[in-house]
Scaffold this motif. Structure first.
Motif, PDB file in Angstrom:
ATOM      1  N   THR A 198       1.190  -1.124   0.283  1.00 60.25           N
ATOM      2  CA  THR A 198      -0.135   0.181  -0.170  1.00 60.25           C
ATOM      3  C   THR A 198       1.085   1.390   0.021  1.00 60.25           C
ATOM      4  OG1 THR A 198      -0.327  -0.319   2.539  1.00 60.25           O
ATOM      5  CG2 THR A 198      -1.975  -0.996   0.673  1.00 60.25           C
ATOM      6  N   LEU A 199       1.839   1.470  -0.515  1.00 63.86           N
ATOM      7  CA  LEU A 199       3.258   2.022  -0.367  1.00 63.86           C
ATOM      8  C   LEU A 199       2.041   3.139  -1.439  1.00 63.86           C
ATOM      9  CD1 LEU A 199       6.468   1.262  -0.177  1.00 63.86           C
ATOM     10  CD2 LEU A 199       4.869   2.553   1.359  1.00 63.86           C
ATOM     11  N   PRO A 200       2.458   4.194  -0.724  1.00 64.71           N
ATOM     12  CA  PRO A 200       1.934   5.687  -1.941  1.00 64.71           C
ATOM     13  C   PRO A 200       3.519   5.784  -3.269  1.00 64.71           C
ATOM     14  CG  PRO A 200       2.974   6.805  -0.218  1.00 64.71           C
ATOM     15  CD  PRO A 200       3.015   5.268   0.220  1.00 64.71           C
TER      16      PRO A 200
ATOM     17  N   GLY B 282      11.667   5.282  -3.543  1.00 67.46           N
ATOM     18  CA  GLY B 282      12.016   6.558  -4.487  1.00 67.46           C
ATOM     19  C   GLY B 282      13.127   6.676  -4.084  1.00 67.46           C
ATOM     20  N   VAL B 283      14.072   6.297  -4.449  1.00 70.35           N
ATOM     21  CA  VAL B 283      15.355   6.064  -3.703  1.00 70.35           C
ATOM     22  C   VAL B 283      16.728   4.744  -4.656  1.00 70.35           C
ATOM     23  CG1 VAL B 283      17.430   6.450  -2.029  1.00 70.35           C
ATOM     24  CG2 VAL B 283      15.333   6.716  -1.322  1.00 70.35           C
TER      25      VAL B 283
ATOM     26  N   ALA C  71       9.122  -1.044   8.403  1.00 69.56           N
ATOM     27  CA  ALA C  71      10.405  -0.770   7.697  1.00 69.56           C
ATOM     28  C   ALA C  71      10.188   0.798   7.117  1.00 69.56           C
ATOM     29  CB  ALA C  71      11.073  -1.622   6.926  1.00 69.56           C
ATOM     30  N   PRO C  72       9.060   0.406   6.432  1.00 70.85           N
ATOM     31  CA  PRO C  72       9.168   1.655   5.038  1.00 70.85           C
ATOM     32  C   PRO C  72       8.730   2.951   5.474  1.00 70.85           C
ATOM     33  CG  PRO C  72       7.372  -0.132   5.137  1.00 70.85           C
ATOM     34  CD  PRO C  72       7.945  -0.382   5.977  1.00 70.85           C
ATOM     35  N   ARG C  73       7.522   3.189   6.967  1.00 67.56           N
ATOM     36  CA  ARG C  73       7.905   4.560   7.982  1.00 67.56           C
ATOM     37  C   ARG C  73       8.892   4.694   8.604  1.00 67.56           C
ATOM     38  NH1 ARG C  73       7.416   5.016  12.588  1.00 67.56           N
ATOM     39  NH2 ARG C  73       7.126   2.888  12.638  1.00 67.56           N
ATOM     40  N   VAL C  74       9.892   4.170   9.491  1.00 70.88           N
ATOM     41  CA  VAL C  74      10.814   4.273   9.887  1.00 70.88           C
ATOM     42  C   VAL C  74      12.467   4.825   9.054  1.00 70.88           C
ATOM     43  CG1 VAL C  74      12.904   3.483  10.831  1.00 70.88           C
ATOM     44  CG2 VAL C  74      10.724   2.469  12.065  1.00 70.88           C
TER      45      VAL C  74
END
Length: 239
Positions: free
Chosen positions: A121-123, A157-158, A226-229
């Motif tokens: 569900t990542l944007p 996005g990296v 992990a995505p948030r952190v």
């Protein structure tokens, strides 16, 4: 079921999902804290004799983290070895299910559903950030092609500068890393323990993000946060 885990990520996953199945883990298996089982050495230098003495039904390994000669020695002694390969986030979820099933799980643990949801569900990234990602110094080594950590970052996005390098973990002179002029230098705390006083000083004038290696390179319960952190650490580097 008696299981020895030679992979810190999978040790955490098994401990969270199947309490009591682990009888041996490596010295690098730091999660969950206080895990009270036999330590059998490191990921690259486990004691085959100590593992065999535990009489495991299964040894869990990884094609990157563990050495083939050690795994061959275990097989030669009659021990079953399951070897995982994890180079992308989707592959991590498939391999986690395979490991848990092999170790006796009858249902899918809730943390695995949460982790998969966090990544699916990542944007869509609003832009692309360029990065250099050292994993060692003396000599300097960075993420190259076809790595799990590289896929993690790409989904946030990296884009790391050496994603197309022929080697998976190339050695690159420090002057070249500086000249690459990335938007951010990502410095994890493992396998080399980069800290605020050990790493950023090598990249004057460049933004540096100190990140948790557990969130960047581990595939287990840490995938849920992990995505948030990681996104928070990357944003902080640009303030």
């Amino acid at each position: 079921m008696r299981v020895v885990s030679l992979v810190p990520s999978l040790t955490e996953a098994l401990a969270a999902s199947l309490p009591g199945v682990l009888v041996g883990v490596t010295g690098w298996c730091t999660h969950p804290p206080g895990l009270d089982v036999t330590r059998i050495g490191g990921t690259k230098n486990p004691s085959v004799e100590r593992i065999l003495a535990l009489a495991p039904d299964l040894v869990i390994a990884n094609e990157e983290e563990n050495r083939a000669p050690d795994l061959d020695a275990l097989r030669a002694a009659g021990t079953e070895v399951l070897v995982t390969e994890v180079r992308t986030v989707p592959q991590a979820f498939r391999e986690l299910e395979r490991v848990l099933t092999a170790c006796g799980a009858r249902t899918r643990p809730g943390w695995l559903d949460e982790a998969e949801a966090a990544w699916t569900t990542l944007p869509e990234p609003s832009g692309r950030t360029t990065a250099v990602v050292p994993i060692w110094r003396r000599p300097w080594m960075v993420l190259g092609r076809d790595t799990f950590a590289g896929d993690v970052l790409a989904r946030l996005g990296v884009h790391h500068r050496y994603a197309d390098h022929p080697d998976r973990y190339p050695r690159v002179p420090l002057d070249e890393l500086r000249a690459a002029a990335p938007d951010v230098v990502v410095l994890p705390d493992e396998p080399y323990r980069f800290t605020a006083d050990d790493g950023p000083e090598a990249f004057p004038g460049l933004s540096c993000a100190l990140v948790s290696g557990r969130h960047l390179t581990w595939y287990g319960p840490s995938l849920a946060e992990a995505p948030r952190v990681l996104a928070e650490a990357l944003r902080a580097a640009h303030r």
